[in-house]
Each structure stands twice: as structure tokens, then as C-alpha cells.
Design an enzyme around this catalytic site. Sequence first.
Site, PDB file in Angstrom:
ATOM      1  N   GLU A  60       5.655 -43.335  -6.669  1.00  0.00           N
ATOM      2  CA  GLU A  60       4.619 -42.412  -7.109  1.00  0.00           C
ATOM      3  C   GLU A  60       3.251 -43.098  -7.141  1.00  0.00           C
ATOM      4  O   GLU A  60       2.227 -42.466  -6.855  1.00  0.00           O
ATOM      5  CB  GLU A  60       4.963 -41.852  -8.487  1.00  0.00           C
ATOM      6  CG  GLU A  60       6.168 -40.925  -8.508  1.00  0.00           C
ATOM      7  CD  GLU A  60       7.505 -41.671  -8.491  1.00  0.00           C
ATOM      8  OE1 GLU A  60       8.546 -41.003  -8.356  1.00  0.00           O
ATOM      9  OE2 GLU A  60       7.511 -42.918  -8.601  1.00  0.00           O
ATOM     10  N   GLU A 314       4.370 -55.081   0.266  1.00  0.00           N
ATOM     11  CA  GLU A 314       4.331 -55.384   1.697  1.00  0.00           C
ATOM     12  C   GLU A 314       5.150 -54.418   2.548  1.00  0.00           C
ATOM     13  O   GLU A 314       5.342 -54.677   3.734  1.00  0.00           O
ATOM     14  CB  GLU A 314       4.854 -56.808   1.944  1.00  0.00           C
ATOM     15  CG  GLU A 314       3.839 -57.884   1.704  1.00  0.00           C
ATOM     16  CD  GLU A 314       4.174 -59.167   2.474  1.00  0.00           C
ATOM     17  OE1 GLU A 314       3.253 -59.730   3.073  1.00  0.00           O
ATOM     18  OE2 GLU A 314       5.342 -59.589   2.475  1.00  0.00           O
ATOM     19  N   ASN A 338      10.523 -42.106   0.957  1.00  0.00           N
ATOM     20  CA  ASN A 338       9.437 -41.553   1.771  1.00  0.00           C
ATOM     21  C   ASN A 338       9.657 -41.788   3.263  1.00  0.00           C
ATOM     22  O   ASN A 338       9.524 -42.905   3.756  1.00  0.00           O
ATOM     23  CB  ASN A 338       8.104 -42.172   1.328  1.00  0.00           C
ATOM     24  CG  ASN A 338       6.918 -41.481   1.937  1.00  0.00           C
ATOM     25  OD1 ASN A 338       7.052 -40.630   2.818  1.00  0.00           O
ATOM     26  ND2 ASN A 338       5.735 -41.837   1.479  1.00  0.00           N
TER      27      ASN A 338
END
Length: 424
Positions: A60, A314, A338
Site C-alpha cells: 500500500e 529494490e 501487484n
Amino acid sequence: MNRTLYTFLFHLGLPFIALRLWLRARKAPAYAQRIGERFAFGLPAMQRGGIWVHAVSVGESIAAAPMIRALLTRYPQLPVTITCMTPTGSERIQSMFANEPRVQHCYLPYDFPWAASRFLDHVQPKIGVIMETELWPNHIHQCAKRGIPTVLANARLSERSARGYARFARLTRPMLAEMSLIASQTQVEAQRFLDLGARAESVVVTGSIKFDLTIDPQLLERAEQQREAWGLVQRPVWIAASTHAGEDEVVLSAHRDVLQSHPDALLIVVPRHPERFGSVFELTRQQGFSSVRRSTGDPVTQATSVLVGDTMGELLFLYALADIAFVGGSLVPNGGHNLLEPAALDKPVLSGPHLFNFLEIAAMLRGAGALEEASDSAALAASVKRLIEHPEAAKAMADAGLAVMKANQGALQKLLNGIGSLLH
């Protein structure tokens, strides 16, 4: 159950909250730090009267970052207070905004009325922006009592979650009715919020701000330079990102299969949670893979077959290093992560079948031919091998994903306009 009963039960659960913190601290010692903040004690000194953004954890926080940067630009006179619930989220927030003096950060206190009240009195925000589905009845009610508008940004609500909220209608309906704006990702989810009691005038469909992800060209250059330095230009590289317990064994089995046909292939495996970094590295060693940890700075050599991505912040860079991306949390019933980050980097995207947190986005990518799902190691290995052996198919998948990204951008602008209408 109404809010009074909810609050009473929450207080009864205090010993379990303490036990949970203690258990988590055994695996991740950072959970034993800053405990006072979780009860609104010892909050850091803060600039008051700005924008409060709550992003529960790492995912988030990343999704919120473009919105936060846009808010900082639009409202140069306002500070932004970012809260979260996890040490990894805290670390990510602090690293992303280390050079921004108007960004301040602490944990969000637990949802006790007195803790929410102390927090809001300390920060005195003009508006609260909550990312995705992190709904806390007492925090929202305390905002409403003070006339602080609240926004549920990039709001998503799965069918399963909606059923759960519906079981507690006397708690859910008043809470949603107190919200000023619910910026839903899809029409289906907007209807779920309405069915649960949200006011029609407060619900809008903006789409997902995750489509508005922009990639820094310097990141791509850095990834290209790293591939050259490690001698990866001619080697096939695939990544298994955000893996959960139970997935690493499947991924490593698939990689063993891939190595049979492509012995120079490199797998980058990135566990979702930092407390698993060490155990996943040990697993790769136990299974006989020549592995290195990203955190050590050791170079990837021709003998290396697995790179364990055990650093924070990263993931996009590691995606950029790869030719093919598998997104974890999807081989186990976790709901997925995602899918748009690798798509934005022009990579073909693979996943497992459990994508209930991203059904709409998965359907869009799947329909465009940009996503393939694999339910076990054999199917995953077959997909990876096919994409290695048919680069034109890999490129077609990647370009289709990028096209979906570009066609659905604009949610961030709609969200910012909605927030702007409530700021006064």
C-alpha cells in the site's frame, strides 16, 4: 455488533494483541520497537494541520507513493503524515521520503477510541486518506466527530471481504456512511460498498491508481548496466517476486526443470516478508542451487543459478533485471500481488491461480494475452521455457501488458480531484 460492542471486544483482546506483537517480534525484532506509538503514546513531534495518509504495509505504501508526491506538489504549504502498521512498511516509507522534510511518519495506533482521539489531536489533519481496504471504525468515527473528511483511496473490496463486512452490518453501515469519499477501483466494487451502506454521493469509480505507475528511465539504465556487469546479457533471467511460504519450493522445482533445457538460466527469488529472507536462502542451498544473497553485494557469476533478493526497496530494479516475471502470493490462497509492476516494465507476466485480490486487473491482462497462470511447478516451468525459447511470444505478452497499463491510466488524477474537493 455495533461500534460499542466492537470497542468492548477490542479492549478484551488487548492480551492477544500483546501476544501477537511478542510472537511477531521473535521473527522480526522491529515489532518490539516503538510499541508506544501503537497506543498513541510517545508519538514523534509533528507539524499539524496537513494531510494524513494511511498505508497498512509495503504494498500500500508503494501504491500510495505517486499520490503522496502529487499531493506534496499540489499543496506546498501542507505537511503529509504517513502511517502504517508494519516495520517493513515503516522502513519503506522512511526510505522513499527520506529527503522530503514535509513528510512525517509514525505507526497508526490500534483502533481504540481513546488512541484514535489522541492520535488525531496530535496530528490535527485537514483530511484523512486511507489506502485500499484498511477500515477502522473508531478512527473513522473520531474523524467524523471532528469534521475531518475521510477518503478511501484506490478502494477495493473482494466478494469474500464484502460477505465478511455484511455479517456485521450494524458496525459496517454507520462506518461507511461516515466516509466522505470512496474512490473505488471498479464498478463492481463500488456496488459492494453501496450495498454495505455507503452513501451514493460518496462513491465514485476512479479505476486503480496502480495503472499510473511510471518507471524512472535511470532505473532501466541501472538494470542494463548491472546485467552487463554480471554477464547476464545472453543468459535467460526470470524472477519469482513476493513469494510466500509454500511457494518457494514450487518455484525452485520449476527452476530445476528450466535448468534441464537452459543450464545458464538465472532465477531471482524475492520473498515477500523480510523475516523469510534467511530461510529462503538456506532452502536454495539445501536444494543444491549455487545461490547468492543480494544484500551481501556478492556478484552473480556464471556458476550462480539463484539470486535471493533480500533487500528492501529494490523490487522494481530486480524486475527490470529479469526477462520473465512470476508474481507470487498466487500459488497459495493469498490473493496475489501487484501484477502491474512487471507489466509497466514491459515484462511478460506469470502467476498462480489465486488472484482474488486482483480479479479485475488479472482479467484485463489475461484478456489482452499479457498474463499466463500456472497451478504447479510443471506448468510454471513449461511457461518459463516457452517464453525463453520463443522471444517473439514473450515480447508480444510484454507489449500487451504495457498497452493495458497505458489504456487504463488516469485514476490518480480523478483521485486527486476528489481529495481536492474535500480540502478546505
